[in-house]
Structures are given as structure tokens and as C-alpha cells.
Design a protein around this motif. Structure first.
Motif, mmCIF file in Angstrom:
data_model
loop_
_atom_site.group_PDB
_atom_site.id
_atom_site.type_symbol
_atom_site.label_atom_id
_atom_site.label_comp_id
_atom_site.label_asym_id
_atom_site.label_seq_id
_atom_site.Cartn_x
_atom_site.Cartn_y
_atom_site.Cartn_z
ATOM 1 N N ASN A 20 -3.386 11.021 3.762
ATOM 2 C CA ASN A 20 -2.430 10.603 2.454
ATOM 3 C C ASN A 20 -1.100 10.942 3.325
ATOM 4 O OD1 ASN A 20 -3.653 9.422 0.544
ATOM 5 N ND2 ASN A 20 -3.776 11.710 -0.640
ATOM 6 N N PHE A 58 1.756 8.199 3.974
ATOM 7 C CA PHE A 58 3.164 8.383 3.565
ATOM 8 C C PHE A 58 4.149 8.908 4.216
ATOM 9 C CE2 PHE A 58 0.105 7.945 -0.005
ATOM 10 C CZ PHE A 58 0.516 6.883 -0.646
ATOM 11 N N GLY A 94 7.744 12.076 0.326
ATOM 12 C CA GLY A 94 7.727 13.184 -0.857
ATOM 13 C C GLY A 94 7.475 12.605 -1.973
ATOM 14 N N ILE A 95 7.451 13.508 -3.105
ATOM 15 C CA ILE A 95 7.015 13.120 -4.391
ATOM 16 C C ILE A 95 8.064 13.506 -5.443
ATOM 17 C CG2 ILE A 95 4.980 13.031 -5.908
ATOM 18 C CD1 ILE A 95 3.215 13.825 -3.441
ATOM 19 N N GLN A 123 -0.974 6.610 -9.015
ATOM 20 C CA GLN A 123 -0.018 6.571 -7.755
ATOM 21 C C GLN A 123 1.251 6.608 -8.219
ATOM 22 O OE1 GLN A 123 -1.528 2.685 -6.289
ATOM 23 N NE2 GLN A 123 -2.981 3.771 -4.765
ATOM 24 N N THR A 159 3.412 1.376 -3.702
ATOM 25 C CA THR A 159 2.692 1.900 -2.599
ATOM 26 C C THR A 159 1.343 1.299 -2.209
ATOM 27 O OG1 THR A 159 1.893 3.743 -3.798
ATOM 28 C CG2 THR A 159 4.229 4.112 -2.830
ATOM 29 N N GLY A 161 -5.888 5.413 -5.566
ATOM 30 C CA GLY A 161 -5.492 6.399 -6.674
ATOM 31 C C GLY A 161 -6.526 7.358 -7.026
ATOM 32 N N LEU A 162 -7.617 7.434 -6.358
ATOM 33 C CA LEU A 162 -8.603 8.307 -6.798
ATOM 34 C C LEU A 162 -8.735 9.530 -5.946
ATOM 35 C CD1 LEU A 162 -11.526 5.952 -7.617
ATOM 36 C CD2 LEU A 162 -10.641 7.396 -9.132
ATOM 37 N N GLY A 163 -8.300 9.496 -4.665
ATOM 38 C CA GLY A 163 -8.361 10.018 -3.405
ATOM 39 C C GLY A 163 -8.210 11.815 -3.985
ATOM 40 N N ALA A 165 -7.733 12.840 -7.182
ATOM 41 C CA ALA A 165 -8.439 13.283 -8.118
ATOM 42 C C ALA A 165 -9.925 13.771 -7.746
ATOM 43 C CB ALA A 165 -8.785 12.133 -8.955
HETATM 44 P P1 ADP Z 1 -4.473 6.862 -2.791
HETATM 45 O O1 ADP Z 1 -5.846 6.418 -2.636
HETATM 46 O O2 ADP Z 1 -3.700 5.834 -3.734
HETATM 47 O O3 ADP Z 1 -3.803 7.498 -1.556
HETATM 48 P P2 ADP Z 1 -4.659 9.649 -3.961
HETATM 49 O O4 ADP Z 1 -5.152 9.941 -5.055
HETATM 50 O O5 ADP Z 1 -4.996 9.994 -2.646
HETATM 51 O O6 ADP Z 1 -4.980 8.198 -4.035
HETATM 52 O O7 ADP Z 1 -2.924 9.538 -4.137
HETATM 53 C C1 ADP Z 1 -2.266 9.459 -5.064
HETATM 54 C C2 ADP Z 1 -0.829 8.967 -4.944
HETATM 55 O O8 ADP Z 1 -0.409 10.207 -4.661
HETATM 56 C C3 ADP Z 1 -0.749 8.229 -3.836
HETATM 57 O O9 ADP Z 1 -0.771 6.942 -4.025
HETATM 58 C C4 ADP Z 1 0.642 8.538 -3.457
HETATM 59 O O10 ADP Z 1 1.696 7.778 -4.362
HETATM 60 C C5 ADP Z 1 0.913 9.964 -3.613
HETATM 61 N N1 ADP Z 1 0.729 10.653 -2.641
HETATM 62 C C6 ADP Z 1 -0.398 11.427 -2.152
HETATM 63 N N2 ADP Z 1 -0.221 12.231 -1.299
HETATM 64 C C7 ADP Z 1 1.373 11.746 -0.705
HETATM 65 C C8 ADP Z 1 1.933 12.510 0.101
HETATM 66 N N3 ADP Z 1 1.488 13.085 1.291
HETATM 67 N N4 ADP Z 1 3.215 12.025 0.320
HETATM 68 C C9 ADP Z 1 3.657 11.254 -0.590
HETATM 69 N N5 ADP Z 1 2.798 10.821 -1.686
HETATM 70 C C10 ADP Z 1 1.677 11.191 -1.680
#
Ligand code: ADP
Length: 891
Positions: free
Chosen positions: A505, A509, A544-545, A559, A564, A572-574, A576
Motif C-alpha cells: 500500500n 500510494f 496521505g489519507i 477505498q 484510486t 479494498g480488502l487488504g 480489512a
Molecule cells: P486496496 O486493495 O484497495 O489497497 P486496502 O484495504 O489495502 O485495499 O486499502 C484500502 C484503501 O486505503 C486504499 O484503497 C487506499 O485508499 C487507502 N490506503 C491504504 N494504505 C494507504 C497509504 N499508505 N496511503 C494512502 N492511502 C492508503
């Protein structure tokens, strides 16, 4: 049952017996007996007294008669004399009276003394004397009145008369004396007996009176007590009757004795019958046919051992519907099975509630079964979907891998291939994520802590994502803080999965800057000495978020920005999944982020210290290997699909391994018996015989096959499937689609090492009818002696010749040979093998020779040949290595 006999209604009654009621009649009987006994003793006494008194009386009577006689004689004499003087007739009146009285008196006297012989004689004498006297007097009176008696005659008459009178008086005197004597004796006897008898009579009377009084007293007391008891009984009976008649339950006393039986009036309210009517209804009409038998058992099954029973049965209401009655039966008296108290309660409502509840439970069970079936269906669907998607993906990724490894591609082709590969990888990620999440939700994932080396975990995780970092020109680094233990206990596979997700991730990102993995130790005094709190954090300098979105990060399919997913991919499961995994480890992933500046995802887990990491069992998977691993491993690939065969074979052969293909389980089983393999890669879903059955078969072939590494190469990766592989005897599994590096790493991990100095072949046995001893391997000392003796060049030459000999003497063409020819070849090889130190081969050759020579008719040449071929293959690898080492000069 409630109805067993036709009984009229009677009140409760129970007679009581007391001590008084038993004593009173006893006392009365005793008194009567006493009186009877006294009477029996007293009556003879009284009779005796009476008799004695009669005798006294009798004596007096005798004396009186004697006096009468004496007086009568006197009176007669006086009257005679007066008449003689006066000659007046009236003077004879006394005389005549005396004659009558004397006659009576003598007669009486005779009778009275009849009991006394002496007196009888005397009475007779007296009677005679009196008669003579009276005759004498009569004679004197009959003389004529003018005749004057002569003086002598007168005197004589007078004298005779006087004598007679005297004699009479004497006789009377004698008799009187006798009677006086008797009177004295009898009076004395009477005096002795009479007072004793009276005293006895009085005593007896008193005693009898006393006994009668006592008996009377007791009787009165008993009557009073009975009256009181009767009153108490009546009161209590009234009370019980009141209770029985007013209770809402039906109360019955069941007995074959109509006097004892009772039915309370609750039959009216409960079943609509009058008690009298209810009491005579036959059970068959009253009890539900299905319940009748049990109801009868309840009623008749009572015994002193089982004095009470409860049964719930249906009874017909007067209006026709059924009423559930719970009837409690109890023996009224422990030893009297005839008198039973039955109390029946209407439980229809409870029964219907139970019915409702039962139906609800049944519904719940059905619902649960349906839910379980649905869950099973979901699991099965996931398993099948996973398999069906992974298998073609294996083809896509495998071939793109192979093509990308080639150098003849132009940039355009490479770009397209890379896109195909990344699309396939993305699809694989989606499949993996969905599967993982489903497994977590179904509770199928368990944390399996094992010792691991932290440095290896970090290195391994970074190496997997390094290519991505390099591709994006991002700085990728890891910092392990001071005091973090090197060896810990935890589920390193799951830790790696979480770290890879966070690292991926972060790299995904972040457009420029860096991604850093930091691991620190947090002192925690509350922990036991053998445990450490370790903090993992991944920091990036990415997009950033926003604060508002952070809460949703760990929700599934969430997500931050839907756009994205188009740009960066992902499901969007990673997060979780990662969050659930960390929670299973006892931690929580936290996020700190600033839009435009970057984010930090961190979590803390408590991990026990370990003395050493479990390197053997869980060797980290090398992330990127370009070179071949252990050279020359003999690999059997059991795989039915040509694409998969092609991909795996290409990867493995390119890495320097030798690959044989078996298209199904049966061929795999045959193959392992014909050659010695260092590793079997076993597909699971294959025609004819699947991989699990084939593995079981191979394991059952003998000791030589127990240690043969068999690794599942399969798209079946769900936990219960993996479990099944282990149970069948597989050593591990590689999920399809496999990556090139993963496959090679697995071969490196599992393939039996083939160093020059290892013992050639582990023990193995031939079928029992060919008892060839187990091979004992390669004796390096023997070989070194040969080397010393001949030198490397000649020894190398010898090895080559031996190699050719092996092919010439042990080959498929031997199949048509006779036992004698077999024996000749085996003999020739045995000596050469023994000379070079191949002890196991030598022994096998000697054993084959012995069998063929001694029992040629029993020798199974096919089996012997396959054993020889396995042995030949077993020595082939070391043989070549020895040759190579002699050529290189480093044996
Ligand atoms: P995905 O498979 O979409 O990455 P995750 O559950 O791992 O699913 O992440 C969910 C969402 O959280 C991502 O789609 C992203 O919008 C946000 N996210 C996760 N990690 C980061 C990060 N390091 N920087 C920014 N946004 C992030």
C-alpha cells in the motif's frame, strides 16, 4: 391411569387403633376370667359349708324327734293314769295325740338316722320299745272300769310299765348321746370351714370388683378417646375433603374397595364430567389410544420400590376434545398396591407451549442446517472458484514469466507482456484477498505461532516488494531498533502477509520519497519475563489519507477514493484482512496520516522470546532468485494439464533440474518405482487417480518411499484442503498459480540434497518374495582408497566406464532375459560397484544374483529389474558429481 375401576364416591375414612382400644377389652376379659376362676374355687367351698350345715341341722332334727318320743311317752303315761283315776274319756285325748305323734316320730327318726347304721339299729329298738309301751298302755286302758285290779297285779303292771318306760328312756339317752357327739363334730367342722370360705368369697368379690372397675375405667377412657379421635378425624377429613373438593386438580383415591375410592369434583372443571360419572368411565373411552398403554403402566407399575410415578396423557373432555393431564400416582401405603392416590393436573397449555417451543427449535435447527449448508456451499463455491480461476491464471502468469525471461523480445512486446503479467497478478491478488477474507470471516484462519528469526522476516518482506520500489524509484528501507530480540515466536507467515500489505500500500500510494519499515521494542513491565511487546510500523511519504476517511479504512471493500482503484488497483480488502489478522494476534493496526505528507500504519503485538528460529520447518521463501537452485535435482512432475506441465518443466529445466512428467496418479506411482526422485511435485486434481490417493499409494510402497519429498502443486489452497494434503502424507504445498521463484524456492526447500558425500539411497525394500537386503549407500572411504591407489585420472576413467556399464547392463532391454543372464549382469556390476564404494548397489546386485541362481523359478525379473534401475538411478547423480569433481580437481 386415572380411571381403573368402577368405583362409587365415598368419603375419606381411615380407622385408627390405639393402646387404650386394645387394653380395655383385655382388662374386661381379665376381670371376667378372674370372677370365673374365683367362682370355680368358691362354689365347692360353699357347697361344703352348706352340707356341713345340713348335717348339723340333721342332728338337731334327730334330737327333736327323740325329744318328741320321750315327751309322747310321758304324755301317754300321764293321760293313762288320769283316765284310770277319773275314768273320764276326755282324759285320754293327750294319750291319743301322743300315739299319733309317737308313730310319726319313730317313723321320721328311722328315716333321719338311715345314714348311721348304729343309730338305725337303736331306732329300730326304740320303735319296738315304744310299740311295746303303747301296747302296754293300751292293755291297761282296755280293762273294765268296774274291775278293781288286784294289788299284786297292779304292781306288776306298774313295774312292767316302768321298765318299758326306762328302757325307752335309756335307748333315747343312748341315741341322744350319739347325736350329741355327732353334733359336736359337725358343728366344729362347720365352724372351721365357714369363715375361710367367707373370707375367700369376700376377697374374690373384691378382686373381681377391682378388675371390673379397672376394665370399666379403661373402657370409658377408650370410648372418650375414640370419640375425640373421631372428632379429630372428622375435622381433618372435612379439611381434606374441603381441599380435595376445592383444588383445581382432580384428586382420586383409586382402590378396588369401593369404600376406599374417591373422586374429587374437579372432574367437572377439568374434563366436564360429574365425579360419579367420571369414576365409572372405562379407561378405553377416556384415555387417548396412543397414551393408553403408558397410562396403564403408570398406574399398575407402582410397587414398594417405585412408590410413585408421573405420566402425561391425553384425556377426552366430555365435549370431545383432548385435554393433557399430568397425573402423579403414589401408593398411599407402601405395601398396599391397591390403594393409590392420583392427582391429575391440566397441562394442556404447557403442552401447547412445549409444542410451540419444539416447533421453534425444529425450525431453528432447520434454519441452522440451512445456514450451515449455505456456508458449506459458500466454502465449496470458494474452493471451486479459487481452483477454476487459479488454474488459467497459472497459465497466464507462467507463460508471461517464461516469455519475459527470454531476451529476444522487442520493447513493445515486453511492455505488453508486462501488462498481461501485472493484470494477471492483480487478478490473483483479488482472488487471494477474497479468499483470505472469506476464510477469516468463516473463522478458518488460525494463528500458528512458531519460532522465527525477525531479521529473516524483514529481509524477506522487503525483498518481495523491492522490485516495485525500484520500479517507482522509491527508497525502501528497514530499521530494527535496539533491544528487539532476534528470535521470537509468532505466526511469521501472517506477520509477513500484514507487512507486505502495508508495504505494498505504502509503495502504491507514494509517488516519490521513501517507504520505511520500522520495528521497535516497547518496554512493558506488565508482561512476563519471556515475552516482548514489538511494534511494527510502515511509513511512507505518499498521498496521505483524509481524517474523515481513516475510520473506514479497515472496513471491507473500502477505498479512500474510488478513483484510486482504477489507478492503483486493489480490492479494498487488504487492510480489512490485515486488521483481522493483527487482531487474531492480539493487536490493532493504527493509522496516522496527513494528506500530501504521507501515512504511518502501525501495530503492536506481544511475542514470546525464542532461543532459536525454526529455520528448518519455515525457511523463508527467497523473493527473487535468478540462478538455479540445487543443481540436478531429479523431479517428478505429476500434472495432467499440458500447459502446467510445460510451464513447470520449462522453469525447472531452465534452473538445471531434470524433470519427468506423469500425467496422472497411477503413472506417478509407477514412475517413483522406476527411478529415484529427489522431489515429486504432485497436482491434486488429476484423472484416473488424484494426487492425494497417489501420495497415499507411494507412502505405502515401503520404507524407501517414506522420506521421498512430495509437494502438492495445486490450485486447491483452502485450509481444509491443505489439511487433507498433510494427512495423505505430503510434505508441503505450492499454490497455483505459482511464480517462477516460488517454484524454484520450493524445489530448493524440499528436494533431497544430492551432495557427493551423502549416502546414496535411503533404505528401501523390495517386495517380500525377493528378499534383497536394503541398500546401505555409498562408502566414501572405499572410494578414497581407490582414488589414492589409482589417482584422479584413472579413477575418473573408471567412473566413466562404470557409468557406461550401468547403462549397458541395467536397461529396459533386460526384460526378455533369462534368470541366468540376469545373474551374469548382476555379478559383473556387483564387483565394479563394490570396488568404487557403491556398497548399496553392490549388495543389491549380489542379492539379485543369488535369487536368480538359487531360485530362478521364483525370481520376479520385472521386480528385480525395477529395483536395479532405481539403484542405478540413485548412484547416477553422485557418480556424475564425482566425475565432475575429479575433473575440477576437488574431490
Ligand atoms: P486496496 O486493495 O484497495 O489497497 P486496502 O484495504 O489495502 O485495499 O486499502 C484500502 C484503501 O486505503 C486504499 O484503497 C487506499 O485508499 C487507502 N490506503 C491504504 N494504505 C494507504 C497509504 N499508505 N496511503 C494512502 N492511502 C492508503
Amino acid at each position: 391411569m386415572l380411571n381403573t375401576a368402577r368405583e362409587p364416591m365415598t368419603p375419606f375414612h381411615k380407622p385408627s387403633t390405639t393402646l387404650g382400644s386394645k387394653v380395655a377389652p383385655l382388662a374386661l376379659a381379665s376381670a371376667i376370667l378372674l370372677v370365673a376362676a374365683c367362682s370355680a374355687l368358691l362354689i365347692p367351698l360353699l357347697l361344703d359349708v352348706k352340707e356341713k350345715r345340713l348335717w348339723v341341722q340333721h342332728t338337731y332334727e334327730v334330737l327333736a324327734e327323740l325329744d318328741t318320743i320321750r315327751t309322747g311317752i310321758g304324755d301317754a303315761e300321764a293321760s293313762q293314769r288320769e283316765f284310770l283315776v277319773a275314768h273320764e274319756d276326755e282324759r285320754l285325748a293327750p294319750y291319743r295325740a301322743a300315739i299319733r305323734s309317737l308313730s310319726e316320730a319313730t317313723g321320721k327318726l328311722s328315716t333321719l338316722v338311715s345314714d348311721n347304721a348304729a343309730q338305725v339299729a337303736r331306732a329300730r329298738t326304740l320303735d319296738q320299745q315304744v310299740s311295746e309301751k303303747l301296747a302296754d298302755l293300751s292293755r291297761s286302758l282296755q280293762q273294765p272300769r268296774s274291775a278293781t285290779p288286784l294289788p299284786q297285779q297292779g304292781t306288776a303292771d306298774a313295774q312292767r310299765g316302768a321298765v318299758l318306760t326306762r328302757q325307752i328312756r335309756e335307748t333315747i339317752q343312748i341315741m341322744r348321746r350319739e347325736e350329741q357327739r355327732l353334733l359336736t363334730t359337725r358343728s366344729n367342722a362347720l365352724e372351721q370351714v365357714a369363715p375361710r370360705s367367707i373370707a375367700f368369697a369376700v376377697g374374690t368379690l373384691l378382686l373381681a370388683l377391682l378388675a371390673l372397675t379397672a376394665a370399666g375405667y379403661l373402657a370409658v377412657r377408650e370410648i372418650r378417646r375414640r370419640t375425640q379421635a373421631e372428632t379429630v378425624l372428622q375435622t381433618s377429613e372435612r379439611r381434606y375433603r374441603l381441599l380435595a373438593e376445592n383444588t383445581i386438580d382432580i384428586v382420586r383415591l383409586l382402590s378396588s374397595d369401593p369404600q376406599q375410592a374417591y373422586t374429587s369434583p374437579a372432574t367437572r372443571t377439568v374434563l366436564g364430567y360429574e365425579p360419579e360419572e367420571f369414576a365409572i368411565l372405562p379407561p378405553e373411552e377416556l384415555v387417548h389410544p396412543d397414551d393408553l398403554a403408558h397410562a396403564q403402566v403408570c398406574r399398575t407399575g407402582l410397587s414398594p420400590e417405585h412408590p410413585s410415578r408421573v405420566g402425561t396423557h391425553r384425556y377426552r373432555h366430555r365435549r370431545g376434545h383432548w385435554v393433557w393431564l399430568e397425573v402423579a400416582y403414589r401408593l398411599m401405603e407402601a405395601d398396599n398396591a391397591d390403594l393409590v392416590l392420583a392427582v391429575a393436573r391440566d397441562v394442556t397449555q404447557r403442552k401447547s407451549q412445549e409444542e410451540v417451543l419444539r416447533a421453534a427449535v425444529a425450525d431453528a435447527k432447520t434454519a441452522r442446517a440451512q445456514a450451515e449448508a449455505a456456508s458449506q456451499a459458500k466454502t465449496d463455491f470458494l474452493a471451486s472458484m479459487s481452483h477454476e480461476i487459479r488454474t488459467p491464471l497459472n497459465g497466464i502468469l507462467g507463460y508471461t514469466d517464461l516469455l519475459l525471461a527470454e531476451n529476444q523480445l522487442n520493447p513493445g512486446q515486453r511492455l505488453r507482456l508486462e501488462r498481461i503479467h501485472s493484470s494477471g497478478s492483480a487478478l490473483l491478488t483479488v482472488v487471494n484477498d477474497v479468499l483470505d477474507f472469506s476464510k477469516i470471516e468463516a473463522g478458518q484462519i488460525e494463528i500458528e505461532p512458531r519460532p522465527f528469526a525477525l531479521a529473516a522476516l524483514v529481509d524477506n518482506s522487503l525483498s518481495i516488494v523491492r522490485s516495485l520500489a525500484e520500479h517507482k524509484n522509491l527508497a525502501l528501507s528497514a530499521h530494527v531498533g535496539m533491544g528487539v530480540p532476534e528470535n521470537l515466536v509468532g505466526d511469521q507467515d501472517r506477520l509477513r502477509q500484514v507487512l507486505l500489505n502495508l508495504l505494498n500500500n505504502a509503495l502504491k500510494f507514494t509517488a516519490k520519497g521513501s517507504v520505511t519499515l520500522q520495528i521497535g521494542h516497547l518496554p512493558d513491565a506488565s508482561l512476563p519475563a519471556g515475552e516482548r511487546r514489538v511494534r511494527f510500523s510502515v511509513t511512507d511519504t505518499g498521498i496521505g489519507i483524509p481524517a474523515a476517511k481513516r475510520e473506514l479504512l479497515f472496513e471491507r471493500f473500502s477505498q479512500v477514493d474510488n478513483s484510486t482503484s482504477r489507478e492503483f488497483g486493489g480490492t479494498g480488502l487488504g487492510l480489512a484482512i490485515s486488521q483481522r489478522l493483527v487482531q487474531l494476534m492480539g493487536g490493532q493496526i493504527l493509522v496516522a496520516s496527513e494528506v500530501g505528507q504521507g501515512s504511518t500504519f502501525s501495530f503492536e503485538v506481544v511475542l514470546p522470546l525464542s532461543e532459536s528460529a525454526d529455520q528448518g520447518a519455515h525457511r523463508p521463501v527467497p523473493a527473487s532468485r535468478t540462478g538455479a537452485v540445487s543443481q540436478g535435482a531429479n523431479v517428478l512432475l505429476a500434472e495432467d494439464l499440458e500447459i502446467n506441465q510445460d510451464i513447470a518443466r520449462s522453469i525447472l529445466e531452465a534452473a538445471g533440474h531434470r524433470v519427468d512428467i506423469a500425467a496422472d496418479g497411477v503413472r506417478a506411482v509407477e514412475a517413483v518405482q522406476q527411478r529415484v526422485y529427489d522431489l515429486v511435485l504432485m497436482d491434486v486434481q488429476m484423472p484416473i487417480m488424484n494426487g492425494i490417493a497417489a501420495t497415499r499409494h507411494i507412502r505405502s510402497l515401503g520404507t524407501a518411499y517414506v522420506d521421498l519429498p512430495i509437494v502438492a502443486l495445486t490450485a486447491n489452497v483452502l485450509p481444509h484442503q491443505v489439511q487433507a494434503f498433510t494427512e495423505a502424507g505430503m510434505n508441503g504445498h505450492i499454490g497455483k498459480p505459482f511464480k517462477r521463484d516460488e517454484l524454484l524456492a520450493a524445489v530448493e526447500r524440499w528436494a533431497r540434497d544430492v551432495p557427493a558425500t551423502r549416502e546414496l539411497v535411503e533404505g528401501e525394500t523390495l517386495p517380500e518374495n525377493n528378499s534383497v537386503p536394503e541398500e546401505s549407500g555409498f562408502n566414501v572411504a572405499v572410494f578414497n582408497e581407490v582414488l589414492d591407489l589409482l589417482g584422479p585420472v584413472r579413477t575418473g576413467e573408471l567412473l566413466r566406464r562404470f557409468d557406461q556399464e550401468l547403462d549397458a547392463r541395467i536397461g529396459a532391454d533386460m526384460k526378455g532375459r533369462t534368470p541366468g543372464e540376469f545373474a551374469g549382469h548382476a555379478h559383473a556390476l556387483a564387483s565394479q560397484a563394490g570396488f568404487l564404494g557403491f556398497v548399496a548397489l553392490r549388495e543389491r546386485c549380489l542379492a539379485v544374483e543369488a535369487i536368480c541362481m538359487e531360485e530362478p523359478e521364483k525370481a520376479d525379473l520385472a521386480v528385480l529389474l525395477s529395483g536395479l534401475m532405481r539403484q542405478r538411478d540413485a548412484v547416477r547423480g553422485p557418480l556424475l558429481q564425482l566425475e565432475a569433481s575429479l575433473v575440477n580437481g576437488s574431490p
